[in-house]
Design a protein around this motif. Structure first.
Motif, mmCIF file in Angstrom:
data_model
loop_
_atom_site.group_PDB
_atom_site.id
_atom_site.type_symbol
_atom_site.label_atom_id
_atom_site.label_comp_id
_atom_site.label_asym_id
_atom_site.label_seq_id
_atom_site.Cartn_x
_atom_site.Cartn_y
_atom_site.Cartn_z
ATOM 1 N N GLY A 37 -12.238 -20.888 5.246
ATOM 2 C CA GLY A 37 -12.634 -19.499 5.096
ATOM 3 C C GLY A 37 -11.695 -18.605 5.887
ATOM 4 O O GLY A 37 -10.894 -19.074 6.679
ATOM 5 N N GLY A 38 -11.826 -17.334 5.700
ATOM 6 C CA GLY A 38 -10.891 -16.403 6.310
ATOM 7 C C GLY A 38 -11.234 -15.974 7.711
ATOM 8 O O GLY A 38 -10.367 -15.651 8.493
ATOM 9 N N TRP A 46 -18.925 -23.220 8.436
ATOM 10 C CA TRP A 46 -18.502 -24.396 7.679
ATOM 11 C C TRP A 46 -18.607 -25.642 8.546
ATOM 12 O O TRP A 46 -19.110 -26.681 8.119
ATOM 13 N N LYS A 47 -18.166 -25.543 9.808
ATOM 14 C CA LYS A 47 -18.221 -26.684 10.720
ATOM 15 C C LYS A 47 -19.662 -27.074 11.024
ATOM 16 O O LYS A 47 -19.989 -28.269 11.082
ATOM 17 N N GLN A 48 -20.523 -26.092 11.224
ATOM 18 C CA GLN A 48 -21.932 -26.391 11.500
ATOM 19 C C GLN A 48 -22.589 -27.064 10.304
ATOM 20 O O GLN A 48 -23.355 -28.022 10.467
ATOM 21 N N LEU A 50 -21.108 -28.853 8.015
ATOM 22 C CA LEU A 50 -20.556 -30.200 7.925
ATOM 23 C C LEU A 50 -21.244 -31.119 8.930
ATOM 24 O O LEU A 50 -21.613 -32.247 8.599
ATOM 25 N N GLU A 51 -21.457 -30.640 10.143
ATOM 26 C CA GLU A 51 -22.109 -31.459 11.157
ATOM 27 C C GLU A 51 -23.556 -31.766 10.769
ATOM 28 O O GLU A 51 -24.031 -32.891 10.960
ATOM 29 N N ARG A 52 -24.269 -30.789 10.214
ATOM 30 C CA ARG A 52 -25.638 -31.043 9.756
ATOM 31 C C ARG A 52 -25.659 -32.099 8.656
ATOM 32 O O ARG A 52 -26.527 -32.975 8.644
ATOM 33 N N ARG A 53 -24.712 -32.040 7.739
ATOM 34 C CA ARG A 53 -24.644 -33.032 6.663
ATOM 35 C C ARG A 53 -24.347 -34.427 7.218
ATOM 36 O O ARG A 53 -24.933 -35.418 6.782
#
Length: 75
Positions: A37-38, A46-48, A50-53
């Motif tokens: 993302g920008g 996005w990182k959060q 990904l970590e939840r997934r």
């Protein structure tokens, strides 16, 4: 028709002029930071996510492992 200049070439590339325009004006798209993302906020989100997934996947693996071990002990 023989007096008219052909526009483009047989390969459909648009000829030398269009080739120059694409390389020097339009150019290929830039992808710097496109995945995350920008903004800083978008990257952090996005990182959060990904970590939840990843956490959910770890929990599911542990649950399935416990079920398998329970069946082995009972059987």
């Amino acid at each position: 028709m023989s007096g008219e200049e052909q526009i483009g070439d047989a390969g459909g590339k648009g000829g030398r002029l269009m080739d120059w325009v694409f390389r020097n004006v339009a150019g290929p798209s830039q992808t710097t930071g496109a995945v995350q993302g920008g903004s800083r906020q978008a990257r952090d989100g996005w990182k959060q996510d990904l970590e939840r997934r990843k956490q959910w996947s770890r929990e599911q693996r542990e649950r399935k492992r416990a079920e398998r071990e329970g069946r082995r002990a009972a059987g």
